[in-house]
Design an enzyme around this catalytic site. Structure first.
Site, PDB file in Angstrom:
ATOM      1  N   ASN A 106       0.870  -1.179   0.000  1.00  0.00           N
ATOM      2  CA  ASN A 106       0.000   0.000   0.000  1.00  0.00           C
ATOM      3  C   ASN A 106       0.908   1.231   0.000  1.00  0.00           C
ATOM      4  O   ASN A 106       1.498   1.567   1.017  1.00  0.00           O
ATOM      5  CB  ASN A 106      -0.891  -0.027   1.254  1.00  0.00           C
ATOM      6  CG  ASN A 106      -1.694   1.246   1.410  1.00  0.00           C
ATOM      7  OD1 ASN A 106      -1.816   2.040   0.470  1.00  0.00           O
ATOM      8  ND2 ASN A 106      -2.262   1.438   2.593  1.00  0.00           N
TER       9      ASN A 106
ATOM     10  N   LYS B 240       0.091   4.237  -0.249  1.00  0.00           N
ATOM     11  CA  LYS B 240      -0.586   5.415   0.345  1.00  0.00           C
ATOM     12  C   LYS B 240      -0.386   6.642  -0.556  1.00  0.00           C
ATOM     13  O   LYS B 240      -0.254   6.497  -1.755  1.00  0.00           O
ATOM     14  CB  LYS B 240      -0.073   5.670   1.764  1.00  0.00           C
ATOM     15  CG  LYS B 240      -0.096   4.413   2.631  1.00  0.00           C
ATOM     16  CD  LYS B 240       0.034   4.731   4.086  1.00  0.00           C
ATOM     17  CE  LYS B 240       0.192   3.434   4.864  1.00  0.00           C
ATOM     18  NZ  LYS B 240       0.060   3.609   6.288  1.00  0.00           N
TER      19      LYS B 240
ATOM     20  N   HIS C 298      -9.464   0.813   4.946  1.00  0.00           N
ATOM     21  CA  HIS C 298      -8.182   1.025   5.629  1.00  0.00           C
ATOM     22  C   HIS C 298      -8.415   1.939   6.839  1.00  0.00           C
ATOM     23  O   HIS C 298      -9.252   2.838   6.787  1.00  0.00           O
ATOM     24  CB  HIS C 298      -7.179   1.653   4.664  1.00  0.00           C
ATOM     25  CG  HIS C 298      -5.789   1.687   5.207  1.00  0.00           C
ATOM     26  ND1 HIS C 298      -5.365   2.655   6.091  1.00  0.00           N
ATOM     27  CD2 HIS C 298      -4.735   0.858   5.023  1.00  0.00           C
ATOM     28  CE1 HIS C 298      -4.108   2.421   6.414  1.00  0.00           C
ATOM     29  NE2 HIS C 298      -3.695   1.341   5.780  1.00  0.00           N
TER      30      HIS C 298
ATOM     31  N   GLU D 217      -6.894   4.391   7.920  1.00  0.00           N
ATOM     32  CA  GLU D 217      -6.764   5.832   7.619  1.00  0.00           C
ATOM     33  C   GLU D 217      -8.048   6.361   6.984  1.00  0.00           C
ATOM     34  O   GLU D 217      -8.442   7.500   7.209  1.00  0.00           O
ATOM     35  CB  GLU D 217      -5.535   6.066   6.721  1.00  0.00           C
ATOM     36  CG  GLU D 217      -4.246   5.918   7.521  1.00  0.00           C
ATOM     37  CD  GLU D 217      -3.051   5.423   6.728  1.00  0.00           C
ATOM     38  OE1 GLU D 217      -3.068   5.482   5.480  1.00  0.00           O
ATOM     39  OE2 GLU D 217      -2.082   4.953   7.364  1.00  0.00           O
TER      40      GLU D 217
ATOM     41  N   GLU E 159      -5.189  -5.255  10.632  1.00  0.00           N
ATOM     42  CA  GLU E 159      -4.201  -4.190  10.803  1.00  0.00           C
ATOM     43  C   GLU E 159      -4.488  -3.434  12.101  1.00  0.00           C
ATOM     44  O   GLU E 159      -5.298  -2.491  12.106  1.00  0.00           O
ATOM     45  CB  GLU E 159      -4.270  -3.208   9.635  1.00  0.00           C
ATOM     46  CG  GLU E 159      -3.984  -3.836   8.286  1.00  0.00           C
ATOM     47  CD  GLU E 159      -3.437  -2.809   7.316  1.00  0.00           C
ATOM     48  OE1 GLU E 159      -2.351  -3.043   6.788  1.00  0.00           O
ATOM     49  OE2 GLU E 159      -4.078  -1.768   7.104  1.00  0.00           O
TER      50      GLU E 159
ATOM     51  N   GLY F  92       2.206   2.267  10.653  1.00  0.00           N
ATOM     52  CA  GLY F  92       3.099   3.408  10.473  1.00  0.00           C
ATOM     53  C   GLY F  92       3.783   3.871  11.748  1.00  0.00           C
ATOM     54  O   GLY F  92       4.372   4.953  11.778  1.00  0.00           O
TER      55      GLY F  92
ATOM     56  N   SER G  86       3.496  -2.035  10.382  1.00  0.00           N
ATOM     57  CA  SER G  86       4.945  -1.963  10.627  1.00  0.00           C
ATOM     58  C   SER G  86       5.700  -3.245  10.284  1.00  0.00           C
ATOM     59  O   SER G  86       6.669  -3.605  10.959  1.00  0.00           O
ATOM     60  CB  SER G  86       5.218  -1.530  12.074  1.00  0.00           C
ATOM     61  OG  SER G  86       4.727  -0.217  12.284  1.00  0.00           O
TER      62      SER G  86
HETATM   63  C1  PEP Z   1      -0.791   0.044   5.946  1.00  0.00           C
HETATM   64  O1  PEP Z   1      -0.900   1.227   5.711  1.00  0.00           O
HETATM   65  O2  PEP Z   1      -1.630  -0.759   5.513  1.00  0.00           O
HETATM   66  C2  PEP Z   1       0.361  -0.389   6.738  1.00  0.00           C
HETATM   67  C3  PEP Z   1       0.359  -1.598   7.195  1.00  0.00           C
HETATM   68  O3  PEP Z   1       1.355   0.540   6.949  1.00  0.00           O
HETATM   69  P1  PEP Z   1       2.787   0.271   7.632  1.00  0.00           P
HETATM   70  O4  PEP Z   1       3.322  -1.015   7.066  1.00  0.00           O
HETATM   71  O5  PEP Z   1       3.613   1.452   7.253  1.00  0.00           O
HETATM   72  O6  PEP Z   1       2.550   0.174   9.091  1.00  0.00           O
END
Ligand code: PEP
Length: 250
Positions: free
Chosen positions: A5, A7, A91, A93, A163, A169, A209
């Site tokens: 992703n 973003k 997601h 976000e 997630e 992040g 992460s």
């Molecule tokens: C995501 O945005 O789906 C995600 C898992 O981000 P990150 O790996 O940066 O934590």
């Protein structure tokens, strides 16, 4: 499945160039699906690069209507014309910053399925919810409402991404045990709703992460079928993740 992703990162030309790097580096990784999800405005150029490769194109969002007065939105039909095969839905976000509800997410998941797109349906608890002991309660609500009205046959085509919001992040990854516990809970819940055979066939990704340093311990867990990766998908580390996956699968 390994899904990146991107973003709101990389301009169309940067996305095109990085897609080219990935295409060369990931050639030959055929034992699992690899998706990359650039920004809408880069989909076309990225698809030109990965067109005949083993990397598939995903979008980061979509709306549930075909066309009309929905300023700023993009429909699944539009995405399909660009070669998109999967779409990230719900997601954290989008839930947090853009106020997406379980009801809206459910409409999007249904529409994606109807259009033959693979929904990568995201769920996960906040830190506050985890600390209050509400993790399973939150996951159950998100799964039941997000998948409401979706049949057993259809749900086999849904990819669920667990997630935890506190891990996205932040550099704070869930321990393999925490992640497995959540995945197992979700799979058992799917079993209650749709039956054991269906539950076993649903792909459940971990996201939050993920890096080459922590991925092995997560991916060896029984109910973790891959990863949805943010930060580490923007760099060559995405290739390292694919190498780890392919070693474990083989
Ligand atoms: C995501 O945005 O789906 C995600 C898992 O981000 P990150 O790996 O940066 O934590």
């Amino acid at each position: 499945m390994l899904a990146g992703n991107w973003k709101m990162n990389k301009t169309p030309s940067e996305a095109q160039s990085f897609a080219n790097t990935l295409m060369n580096a990931l050639a030959g990784f055929n034992s699992f699906d690899i998706y990359i999800a650039p920004v809408f405005v880069a989909l076309d150029r990225v698809q030109e690069v990965i067109n005949s490769s083993n990397i598939k194109l995903a979008a980061q969002n979509m709306y549930f209507e075909d066309n009309g007065a929905f300023t700023g939105e993009v429909s699944p039909k539009m995405l399909k014309e660009l070669g998109v095969e999967a779409v990230i839905i719900g997601h954290s976000e989008r839930r947090k910053i853009f106020g997406e509800t379980d009801e809206l997410i459910n409409k999007k998941v249904k529409k994606a399925l109807k259009e033959g797109l693979t929904p990568i349906f995201c769920i996960g608890e906040t830190l506050e919810e985890r600390e209050k002991g509400l993790t399973f309660c939150v996951l159950e609500k998100q799964v039941r409402e997000g998948l409401y009205g979706i049949s057993a046959e259809e749900v086999k085509k849904v990819v669920i991404a667990y997630e935890p919001v506190w891990a996205i992040g932040t550099g704070v990854v869930a321990t393999p045990q925490q992640a497995q516990e959540a995945h197992e809970f979700v799979r058992k819940l799917l079993g209650q709703i749709y039956g054991e055979e269906v539950a076993q066939s649903v792909t459940i990704l971990y996201g939050g992460s993920v890096t080459p340093e922590n991925f092995f311990g997560l991916f060896v867990k029984r109910d973790i079928d891959g990863a949805l990766v943010g930060g580490a998908s923007l760099k060559e580390s995405f290739v390292e993740l694919a190498k780890i996956m392919s070693k474990i699968i083989c």
